[in-house]
Design a protein around this motif. Sequence first.
Motif, PDB file in Angstrom:
ATOM      1  N   ARG A 161      -1.692 -12.738   9.521  1.00  0.00           N
ATOM      2  CA  ARG A 161      -1.529 -11.523   8.709  1.00  0.00           C
ATOM      3  C   ARG A 161      -2.007 -10.294   9.472  1.00  0.00           C
ATOM      4  O   ARG A 161      -1.332  -9.253   9.480  1.00  0.00           O
ATOM      5  N   LEU A 162      -3.159 -10.395  10.132  1.00  0.00           N
ATOM      6  CA  LEU A 162      -3.703  -9.255  10.870  1.00  0.00           C
ATOM      7  C   LEU A 162      -2.833  -8.920  12.077  1.00  0.00           C
ATOM      8  O   LEU A 162      -2.611  -7.740  12.385  1.00  0.00           O
ATOM      9  N   ARG A 163      -2.331  -9.945  12.750  1.00  0.00           N
ATOM     10  CA  ARG A 163      -1.415  -9.706  13.869  1.00  0.00           C
ATOM     11  C   ARG A 163      -0.185  -8.943  13.395  1.00  0.00           C
ATOM     12  O   ARG A 163       0.262  -7.990  14.048  1.00  0.00           O
ATOM     13  N   ASP A 164       0.370  -9.341  12.256  1.00  0.00           N
ATOM     14  CA  ASP A 164       1.572  -8.691  11.747  1.00  0.00           C
ATOM     15  C   ASP A 164       1.309  -7.235  11.372  1.00  0.00           C
ATOM     16  O   ASP A 164       2.175  -6.371  11.557  1.00  0.00           O
ATOM     17  N   ILE A 165       0.117  -6.947  10.832  1.00  0.00           N
ATOM     18  CA  ILE A 165      -0.236  -5.558  10.501  1.00  0.00           C
ATOM     19  C   ILE A 165      -0.210  -4.700  11.753  1.00  0.00           C
ATOM     20  O   ILE A 165       0.339  -3.579  11.766  1.00  0.00           O
ATOM     21  N   VAL A 166      -0.778  -5.220  12.836  1.00  0.00           N
ATOM     22  CA  VAL A 166      -0.840  -4.451  14.079  1.00  0.00           C
ATOM     23  C   VAL A 166       0.547  -4.319  14.702  1.00  0.00           C
ATOM     24  O   VAL A 166       0.917  -3.236  15.203  1.00  0.00           O
ATOM     25  N   ILE A 167       1.332  -5.389  14.690  1.00  0.00           N
ATOM     26  CA  ILE A 167       2.697  -5.317  15.230  1.00  0.00           C
ATOM     27  C   ILE A 167       3.504  -4.273  14.463  1.00  0.00           C
ATOM     28  O   ILE A 167       4.230  -3.459  15.058  1.00  0.00           O
ATOM     29  N   ASN A 168       3.408  -4.276  13.140  1.00  0.00           N
ATOM     30  CA  ASN A 168       4.137  -3.295  12.331  1.00  0.00           C
ATOM     31  C   ASN A 168       3.675  -1.873  12.632  1.00  0.00           C
ATOM     32  O   ASN A 168       4.486  -0.937  12.659  1.00  0.00           O
ATOM     33  N   ALA A 169       2.374  -1.698  12.879  1.00  0.00           N
ATOM     34  CA  ALA A 169       1.869  -0.370  13.258  1.00  0.00           C
ATOM     35  C   ALA A 169       2.448   0.058  14.597  1.00  0.00           C
ATOM     36  O   ALA A 169       2.749   1.237  14.801  1.00  0.00           O
ATOM     37  N   GLY A 170       2.620  -0.895  15.518  1.00  0.00           N
ATOM     38  CA  GLY A 170       3.240  -0.575  16.798  1.00  0.00           C
ATOM     39  C   GLY A 170       4.682  -0.114  16.637  1.00  0.00           C
ATOM     40  O   GLY A 170       5.123   0.822  17.312  1.00  0.00           O
ATOM     41  N   VAL A 171       5.407  -0.758  15.740  1.00  0.00           N
ATOM     42  CA  VAL A 171       6.787  -0.346  15.457  1.00  0.00           C
ATOM     43  C   VAL A 171       6.801   1.073  14.899  1.00  0.00           C
ATOM     44  O   VAL A 171       7.635   1.912  15.291  1.00  0.00           O
ATOM     45  N   ARG A 172       5.886   1.376  13.997  1.00  0.00           N
ATOM     46  CA  ARG A 172       5.802   2.716  13.412  1.00  0.00           C
ATOM     47  C   ARG A 172       5.458   3.751  14.482  1.00  0.00           C
ATOM     48  O   ARG A 172       5.999   4.866  14.489  1.00  0.00           O
ATOM     49  N   ALA A 173       4.537   3.390  15.388  1.00  0.00           N
ATOM     50  CA  ALA A 173       4.165   4.322  16.459  1.00  0.00           C
ATOM     51  C   ALA A 173       5.358   4.607  17.359  1.00  0.00           C
ATOM     52  O   ALA A 173       5.595   5.767  17.749  1.00  0.00           O
ATOM     53  N   MET A 174       6.135   3.585  17.700  1.00  0.00           N
ATOM     54  CA  MET A 174       7.300   3.799  18.548  1.00  0.00           C
ATOM     55  C   MET A 174       8.376   4.591  17.819  1.00  0.00           C
ATOM     56  O   MET A 174       9.095   5.391  18.422  1.00  0.00           O
ATOM     57  N   ASP A 175       8.518   4.387  16.509  1.00  0.00           N
ATOM     58  CA  ASP A 175       9.459   5.206  15.725  1.00  0.00           C
ATOM     59  C   ASP A 175       9.054   6.664  15.788  1.00  0.00           C
ATOM     60  O   ASP A 175       9.904   7.562  15.918  1.00  0.00           O
ATOM     61  N   HIS A 176       7.751   6.929  15.685  1.00  0.00           N
ATOM     62  CA  HIS A 176       7.259   8.304  15.764  1.00  0.00           C
ATOM     63  C   HIS A 176       7.537   8.889  17.148  1.00  0.00           C
ATOM     64  O   HIS A 176       7.951  10.052  17.279  1.00  0.00           O
ATOM     65  N   ILE A 177       7.301   8.110  18.174  1.00  0.00           N
ATOM     66  CA  ILE A 177       7.571   8.566  19.532  1.00  0.00           C
ATOM     67  C   ILE A 177       9.042   8.865  19.724  1.00  0.00           C
ATOM     68  O   ILE A 177       9.427   9.876  20.347  1.00  0.00           O
ATOM     69  N   ALA A 178       9.896   8.018  19.189  1.00  0.00           N
ATOM     70  CA  ALA A 178      11.342   8.195  19.333  1.00  0.00           C
ATOM     71  C   ALA A 178      11.831   9.452  18.613  1.00  0.00           C
ATOM     72  O   ALA A 178      12.843  10.049  19.004  1.00  0.00           O
ATOM     73  N   ARG A 179      11.118   9.855  17.538  1.00  0.00           N
ATOM     74  CA  ARG A 179      11.521  11.043  16.783  1.00  0.00           C
ATOM     75  C   ARG A 179      11.029  12.338  17.402  1.00  0.00           C
ATOM     76  O   ARG A 179      11.384  13.423  16.939  1.00  0.00           O
ATOM     77  N   ALA A 180      10.193  12.221  18.448  1.00  0.00           N
ATOM     78  CA  ALA A 180       9.683  13.433  19.101  1.00  0.00           C
ATOM     79  C   ALA A 180      10.854  14.219  19.696  1.00  0.00           C
ATOM     80  O   ALA A 180      11.860  13.641  20.119  1.00  0.00           O
TER      81      ALA A 180
END
Length: 213
Positions: A191-210
């Motif tokens: 569960r904790l691994r998945d939380i961090v992986i999902n946060a990584g996806v969100r961070a990359m989405d933010h980077i892509a929207r720059a």
Amino acid sequence: MSYQPNDPYRARQTAPLTQSLPRRTMREVTHGPSLPAGAAVPVPQAQQASELAQRYELLDRLGVPTAASEDFDELARDMATRAGFLYGFVNLFLEEQTFVGLHQPPADSGYVIVGRTMSRDHGWCPEVIARKKALPLHDVHASPRFSGNPVVDAVGIRSYFGAPLIHDSGTVLGTVCVIDPEKRPLSEARRLRDIVINAGVRAMDHIARAPVR
């Protein structure tokens, strides 16, 4: 609901301890750093320089700042809160590990307060960068490979969960991670691994929207 501490590492101090995370000493810069147990295999200097140049070029082209960001701070805060961890990071691998997103206890909490940078070869994020996949450590002392790390002594860390930030081009920009002075049950690792992986996806989405330059 936030995670309630019951470990002696979390005992409140009479005054907050403020410090930067570990850095290499001058002797290590001159003679090369010692390799603690659990550290990723050192990357050749030429390859490291090439990867660093690729990161800077991509971040510049995408218009992503390499300084602290309120958006990334919020992402780190949300990730740490969801996981129930004291510390959360959005970490770009530049000359140093650079925490453009950071969540940690308040300055007057009595817990260790960390800075925004750390040497590239400390902590467990170098392992995440090298393997290019998530690293779940529910108890860093469960394996000698990962227990001997300067961050363990600096902040008293017992658990770490990290995931890489990989651009569509294949360039690894850094990591997202959470750390905490208390170990977690093995049953919670997925569960904790998945939380961090999902946060990584969100961070990359933010980077892509720059805004692209």
